[in-house]
Design an enzyme around this catalytic site. Structure first.
Site, mmCIF file in Angstrom:
data_model
loop_
_atom_site.group_PDB
_atom_site.id
_atom_site.type_symbol
_atom_site.label_atom_id
_atom_site.label_comp_id
_atom_site.label_asym_id
_atom_site.label_seq_id
_atom_site.Cartn_x
_atom_site.Cartn_y
_atom_site.Cartn_z
ATOM 1 N N LYS A 22 83.065 113.308 84.939
ATOM 2 C CA LYS A 22 81.799 113.016 85.098
ATOM 3 C C LYS A 22 80.907 114.007 85.965
ATOM 4 C CE LYS A 22 79.910 109.336 87.500
ATOM 5 N NZ LYS A 22 78.560 109.762 88.169
ATOM 6 N N CYS A 116 73.310 105.025 91.461
ATOM 7 C CA CYS A 116 73.857 103.815 92.122
ATOM 8 C C CYS A 116 73.162 103.835 93.693
ATOM 9 C CB CYS A 116 75.526 104.151 92.402
ATOM 10 S SG CYS A 116 76.253 104.017 91.243
ATOM 11 N N ARG A 121 70.287 108.154 100.145
ATOM 12 C CA ARG A 121 70.517 109.222 99.021
ATOM 13 C C ARG A 121 69.399 110.162 99.142
ATOM 14 N NH1 ARG A 121 74.307 107.733 94.072
ATOM 15 N NH2 ARG A 121 75.425 109.943 94.719
ATOM 16 N N ASP A 306 84.456 107.750 96.571
ATOM 17 C CA ASP A 306 84.253 107.159 95.182
ATOM 18 C C ASP A 306 85.820 106.492 95.004
ATOM 19 O OD1 ASP A 306 82.072 108.120 94.735
ATOM 20 O OD2 ASP A 306 82.581 109.478 93.253
ATOM 21 N N ARG A 398 78.395 103.636 82.732
ATOM 22 C CA ARG A 398 77.810 104.730 83.418
ATOM 23 C C ARG A 398 78.854 105.925 83.540
ATOM 24 N NH1 ARG A 398 75.040 104.358 88.314
ATOM 25 N NH2 ARG A 398 75.676 106.422 88.064
HETATM 26 C C1 UD1 Z 1 78.232 113.202 94.595
HETATM 27 C C2 UD1 Z 1 78.758 112.289 93.712
HETATM 28 C C3 UD1 Z 1 79.136 111.115 94.066
HETATM 29 C C4 UD1 Z 1 80.136 111.214 95.476
HETATM 30 C C5 UD1 Z 1 79.353 112.176 96.335
HETATM 31 C C6 UD1 Z 1 80.461 112.310 97.467
HETATM 32 C C7 UD1 Z 1 77.772 112.860 91.521
HETATM 33 C C8 UD1 Z 1 76.764 112.490 90.519
HETATM 34 N N1 UD1 Z 1 77.750 112.221 92.656
HETATM 35 O O1 UD1 Z 1 76.935 112.225 94.958
HETATM 36 O O2 UD1 Z 1 79.978 110.491 93.067
HETATM 37 O O3 UD1 Z 1 80.140 109.802 95.840
HETATM 38 O O4 UD1 Z 1 79.076 112.976 95.571
HETATM 39 O O5 UD1 Z 1 81.494 113.070 97.242
HETATM 40 O O6 UD1 Z 1 78.218 114.038 91.447
HETATM 41 N N2 UD1 Z 1 72.791 114.067 101.844
HETATM 42 C C9 UD1 Z 1 71.636 114.103 102.601
HETATM 43 N N3 UD1 Z 1 70.678 114.946 101.988
HETATM 44 C C10 UD1 Z 1 70.792 115.465 100.662
HETATM 45 C C11 UD1 Z 1 72.021 115.291 99.918
HETATM 46 C C12 UD1 Z 1 73.018 114.496 100.734
HETATM 47 O O7 UD1 Z 1 71.378 113.757 103.632
HETATM 48 O O8 UD1 Z 1 69.685 116.201 100.479
HETATM 49 C C13 UD1 Z 1 73.685 112.871 102.353
HETATM 50 C C14 UD1 Z 1 73.995 111.738 101.613
HETATM 51 O O9 UD1 Z 1 73.117 110.749 101.954
HETATM 52 C C15 UD1 Z 1 75.496 111.280 102.022
HETATM 53 C C16 UD1 Z 1 76.051 112.882 102.075
HETATM 54 O O10 UD1 Z 1 74.990 113.768 102.342
HETATM 55 O O11 UD1 Z 1 75.632 110.683 103.155
HETATM 56 C C17 UD1 Z 1 76.806 113.383 100.898
HETATM 57 O O12 UD1 Z 1 76.238 113.085 99.722
HETATM 58 P P1 UD1 Z 1 76.487 114.157 98.517
HETATM 59 O O13 UD1 Z 1 77.647 114.937 98.715
HETATM 60 O O14 UD1 Z 1 75.288 115.169 98.417
HETATM 61 O O15 UD1 Z 1 76.526 113.065 97.392
HETATM 62 P P2 UD1 Z 1 75.927 113.242 95.862
HETATM 63 O O16 UD1 Z 1 75.726 114.644 95.413
HETATM 64 O O17 UD1 Z 1 74.702 112.371 96.006
#
Ligand code: UD1
Length: 417
Positions: A22, A116, A121, A306, A398
């Site tokens: 996914k 989620c 986020r 995850d 989802r």
């Molecule tokens: C993706 C995955 C999710 C997985 C996660 C971590 C998808 C759709 N989702 O989520 O299933 O759990 O990676 O492996 O692929 N953060 C910031 N600022 C940002 C972006 C992130 O502070 O602009 C923080 C987040 O709040 C979190 C950490 O960075 O604490 C990691 O997030 P990130 O790796 O970006 O996760 P996602 O891409 O949202």
């Protein structure tokens, strides 16, 4: 608001075919906006999030058909630069439309993504990366206006925090920038490698994906091409847990054992016998009670956030005491109160929980919370004493393709109500 009825006390035994990832498929679908040529993608998982992503692309004008297990996309027809709010709000992945639309049209209006509720986020790292490459961004209350008056310029970008999502955004934006972009402290997830492979197939010049430093030499144009999505490592891990908690025996086929090294290491510490081949993993927990294990989540290759809920379930019926620490998202224990209703002995502290294994869980009317939490509660229902109802299973659909059908093939009895 559909519900699942789950008969308990099951041993899950058999083979399961793992679907495409996914978290690789969603960004790859949105990357197609970067080209006007035709794309063919295989191993696309059949999930609600994917259906929404396809609807989003169609809403922009793309022509998409699914035939003989392949998705054929003609992004050449895309002529709208602002996707509809009601679809964007449904998935977190919609953030990955921002950079491709900005580059294709020189401007875009996006809304903040959904997904989620496992933490705040934020998307600051996505936006800061684009700004560094030369984009102008105006944040409104619930929308983002982005525009460029000249092509983006390659830059050195050091991520202040490792982020899967932001690494993908910056990598995709840099493919068509002028000059070289270096992403330092990049996320190293297998999904990042798959996305880079896809973009390189279209003519991008990306080196180093999968390490903490990614180099992207901008090219003038991307072409069409064909790509096969990698297997879903989280779906694989979830099915391995299904066997581990039910004293079962499972073979996961069409998977990639290398992507689950840390998960397999932890599972073997619980006492499971694990064998792997080129594209399969076998887990045998027959006649055994799993031993508790401590978990601490971290970016890849660390233990995946995850898989945190599924391992908490395993700990809840394992022998001994354990600690599970969540280091990525600040609100990822929503499912725990439902497990407690079922008899689990878990205490939530700040970003960690302590768990004392019990010999049985008991069926209850429970409510699914988020994607991975939902899968965990369905598995809990399969091993509980009695018949469980899981409400709000919208989240489950989802991210898991035919979850209940695959489990029923392993001996579960799960029906929609
Ligand atoms: C993706 C995955 C999710 C997985 C996660 C971590 C998808 C759709 N989702 O989520 O299933 O759990 O990676 O492996 O692929 N953060 C910031 N600022 C940002 C972006 C992130 O502070 O602009 C923080 C987040 O709040 C979190 C950490 O960075 O604490 C990691 O997030 P990130 O790796 O970006 O996760 P996602 O891409 O949202």
């Amino acid at each position: 608001m559909k519900k699942l009825y789950i008969e308990g006390n099951k041993k899950l035994i058999g083979n399961v075919l793992i679907s495409g990832s996914k978290n690789a498929a969603l960004p790859i679908l949105f990357m197609t906006i970067l080209t006007k040529e035709k794309i063919k993608i295989g191993n696309i998982p059949k999930l609600t999030d994917i259906k929404i992503a396809i609807k989003l692309l169609k809403s922009l004008g793309a022509e998409i058909i699914y035939q003989n297990k392949f998705l054929y996309i003609n992004p050449g027809l895309i002529n709208i630069y602002s996707p509809p709010y009601k679809l964007i709000k449904k998935i977190r992945a919609s953030i990955w439309m921002l950079a491709p639309l900005l580059i294709r049209f020189g401007k875009t209006k996006m809304f903040f993504p959904g997904g989620c509720k496992i933490g705040t986020r934020p998307i600051n790292l996505h936006l800061n990366g684009l700004i560094k490459l030369g984009a102008k961004i105006i944040k409104k209350e619930n929308s983002i206006l982005a525009y460029i008056d000249k092509p983006l310029r390659g830059q050195y970008i050091c991520m202040e925090k490792i982020s899967v999502g932001a690494t993908i955004t910056i990598m995709s934006a840099a493919t068509l920038a002028r000059g070289i972009t270096t992403i330092e402290n990049a996320a190293k997830e297998p999904e990042i490698i798959d996305i880079a492979k896809f973009l390189n197939t279209l003519g991008a010049n990306i080196i180093g994906a999968g390490s903490n430093k990614i180099y992207i030499k901008g090219v003038l144009k991307l072409n069409g091409g064909e790509h096969q999505i990698i297997p879903d490592r989280i779906e694989t891990g979830t099915f391995l847990i299904a066997a581990a908690i039910s004293k079962g025996f499972i073979t996961c086929q069409n998977t990639e054992p290398k992507h689950l090294k840390n998960v397999l290491k932890k599972l073997s510490q619980t006492g499971a016998i694990i064998k792997t081949g080129k594209n399969w993993i076998k887990l045998d927990m027959r006649n055994k009670i799993p031993k508790s294990i401590n978990i601490s989540t971290s970016p890849y290759p660390g233990f995946p956030t995850d898989m945190q809920p599924q391992f908490t379930l395993l700990n809840s019926i394992a022998q001994g005491k354990s600690i599970v620490i969540e280091n990525i998202f600040e609100n990822r224990f929503g499912y725990v109160k439902e497990l407690i209703k079922m008899g689990a002995q878990i205490e939530i502290k700040k970003n960690y929980i302590t768990c004392q294994g019990v010999s049985n869980l008991f069926s209850k009317n429970i409510f699914s919370t988020d994607l991975r939490g939902s899968a965990t509660l369905v598995l809990a229902g399969c091993i509980a004493k009695g018949n469980t109802i899981v409400n709000n299973i919208y989240h489950l659909k989802r991210g898991y393709a035919s979850f209940e059908k695959k489990l029923n093939k392993l001996g579960a009895n799960i029906q929609y109500l």
